[in-house]
Design a protein around this motif. Sequence first.
Motif, PDB file in Angstrom:
ATOM      1  N   ASN A 104      64.489  47.094  31.987  1.00  0.00           N
ATOM      2  CA  ASN A 104      65.878  47.389  32.334  1.00  0.00           C
ATOM      3  C   ASN A 104      66.696  46.098  32.475  1.00  0.00           C
ATOM      4  N   GLU A 163      63.022  47.462  27.031  1.00  0.00           N
ATOM      5  CA  GLU A 163      63.518  48.723  27.584  1.00  0.00           C
ATOM      6  C   GLU A 163      62.885  49.015  28.945  1.00  0.00           C
ATOM      7  N   ARG A 164      61.598  48.699  29.083  1.00  0.00           N
ATOM      8  CA  ARG A 164      60.907  48.987  30.339  1.00  0.00           C
ATOM      9  C   ARG A 164      61.422  48.117  31.481  1.00  0.00           C
ATOM     10  N   GLU A 166      55.495  45.250  41.281  1.00  0.00           N
ATOM     11  CA  GLU A 166      55.671  45.885  39.981  1.00  0.00           C
ATOM     12  C   GLU A 166      55.462  44.826  38.897  1.00  0.00           C
ATOM     13  N   GLU A 196      55.503  53.351  32.186  1.00  0.00           N
ATOM     14  CA  GLU A 196      56.807  53.892  32.513  1.00  0.00           C
ATOM     15  C   GLU A 196      57.792  52.758  32.758  1.00  0.00           C
ATOM     16  N   PRO A 197      59.046  52.904  32.329  1.00  0.00           N
ATOM     17  CA  PRO A 197      60.037  51.855  32.577  1.00  0.00           C
ATOM     18  C   PRO A 197      60.332  51.718  34.072  1.00  0.00           C
ATOM     19  N   THR A 198      60.789  50.537  34.471  1.00  0.00           N
ATOM     20  CA  THR A 198      61.090  50.298  35.876  1.00  0.00           C
ATOM     21  C   THR A 198      62.297  51.113  36.317  1.00  0.00           C
ATOM     22  N   ARG A 199      62.335  51.428  37.611  1.00  0.00           N
ATOM     23  CA  ARG A 199      63.494  52.112  38.185  1.00  0.00           C
ATOM     24  C   ARG A 199      64.379  51.148  38.957  1.00  0.00           C
ATOM     25  N   LEU A 200      64.007  49.869  38.917  1.00  0.00           N
ATOM     26  CA  LEU A 200      64.792  48.858  39.633  1.00  0.00           C
ATOM     27  C   LEU A 200      66.130  48.615  38.946  1.00  0.00           C
ATOM     28  N   THR A 201      67.150  48.321  39.726  1.00  0.00           N
ATOM     29  CA  THR A 201      68.446  47.876  39.216  1.00  0.00           C
ATOM     30  C   THR A 201      68.906  46.700  40.069  1.00  0.00           C
ATOM     31  N   HIS A 208      68.144  43.694  39.851  1.00  0.00           N
ATOM     32  CA  HIS A 208      66.906  43.026  40.219  1.00  0.00           C
ATOM     33  C   HIS A 208      66.706  41.740  39.429  1.00  0.00           C
TER      34      HIS A 208
END
Length: 562
Positions: free
Chosen positions: A492, A489-490, A476, A426-431, A433
């Motif tokens: 971000n 893409e993963r 992560e 799943e792609p990271t949800r971090l922003t 970062h």
Amino acid sequence: MPHDTPLIATIAVGLGLAFVLGVVAQRFRLPPIVGYLVAGIMVGPFTPGFVADQKLAVELAEIGVILLMFGVGLHFSLKDLLSVRVIAVPGALGQIAVATLLGMGLAWTMGWGMGAGLVFGLALSVASTVVLLRALQERRQVETEKGRIAVGWLIVEDLVMVVTLVLVPPLAALLGGKAPAEMASPGLAASLGVGPVWGTLLITAAKLALFVASMLVIGRKLIPWMLHYVAHTGSRELFRLAVLAIALGVAFGSAKLFGVSFALGAFFAGMVLAESPLSHQAAKETLPLRDAFAVLFFVSVGMLLDPRVLANHPFAVIATFLIITVGKSVAAYLIVRAFGYSNSVAMTISASLAQIGEFSFILIVLAVKLAIVPQAASDFVVAGAILSILVNPLMFLAIDRIHAQRATGDAPVLPAAPRAPPEEEEPTRLTDHAVLVGHGRVGSRLRAGLQARGIAHLVVEEEAETVEALKTEGVEAFLGPCGEPAMLERLNLAGARYLISAIPDAFEAGHLVEAAKAANPGIWVVARAHSTEAVEYLRKVGADKVLMGEEELAKGMAAALG
């Protein structure tokens, strides 16, 4: 004074012409392999001008196959190989059966006998080691689930071909050819009280079992011990020599003593060495020679093509090509999907197997020599091989584009299979970062610094053990190369604040920096380098800050003087 130097001439002209045409192919956005194959056609016996020594070229290419399979073995373990046996064994056997039947059908339309069709179909059923692994390594997929399935599939095909090559001579008369002279004598088979076919099969099975047992019992202890002993001498030259001696020596010895292929022997040598902490360094030492001799492999394949066969037998050549690229691919795709794997895995495996190579040539040449198939069969196999090798990289490019479109939402997402491969995380949800690439001696210290400063971050690392350890700590982490579109893409990168490249390879880091800047022009990029040339290169491709270890060390030492 004049010198007769066919070896030097073959290497110099082959590599030189391959380089020039490879650059031209790259300039026109074609895979460099196209240039290498054209180079082989130009120095082959069927075109005017310089003619390279074909026998020498084939032997040089075999060295490339040995080093390539040794390198793959270094990244594999027995556990990895056994983990894919459920799909690799029935998958490879099923795909070989389908391709063989299609080849027999084509042979029947040309009026050949059943035996000729069987051997011709078998020659079309097995993939080239070099082409398959080259494609996987370019995409850093050897250690992914896709790569493990493809390599396991390849090993099964190799074993099938080893058995086929030893069974064809005693079966030659039954297949419509002539039995070799040595088959007239009773030999060992008669002394065992069995016929020549069963005797040959039993002896081959015994040799294979003895080879595997020797590698897993004796080789597992001896090979790592030998490399560790040389490493403790402190001589990098001796270490490099030891790696090459192990790879080539085990491959040659296993072929002579046990009758297995060079490729299979080299793979097992690498696999037993993979348990050593020195395996990563051993892989790096063989890389330059591996790439050079892999190029010579493609040149040697090009030398086999007589262009006239394309004009004289267009139907047979096209049909052969379609069996290789469409028939085998569809069979492999359906088999992989039937075992519950995702569309992504099935597409990669089917593209990997949509070509033929070295074993196909060996088998068809043997069949021609034994008068099982006509000479035209060899021409069709060579033409089909070259055309399939030319098209194979384009198939991978098409798959890469499909994956990229799915990742960006430009294409409809197909329903997923029940099991997802580990590389499809799943792609990271971090922003806002930091993306840290590499977690070795430098990267691990950088991560500690990021953690101390409270900066959200993730890590990209190519060592599976390191990734698992980081995940255990709650960090992560992503396994694999950072430059692939799906991986980008993963991570971000478009929403990241920092990119920190802690990997030592400036060339790989440069591609990473370019990709990051393309995704996010405002990202702040910090990279490491080992030379002034690397510093200039990384700055040129967009790095904001480049640090060279030696320079920073000198500054620190000077500051310590007060």
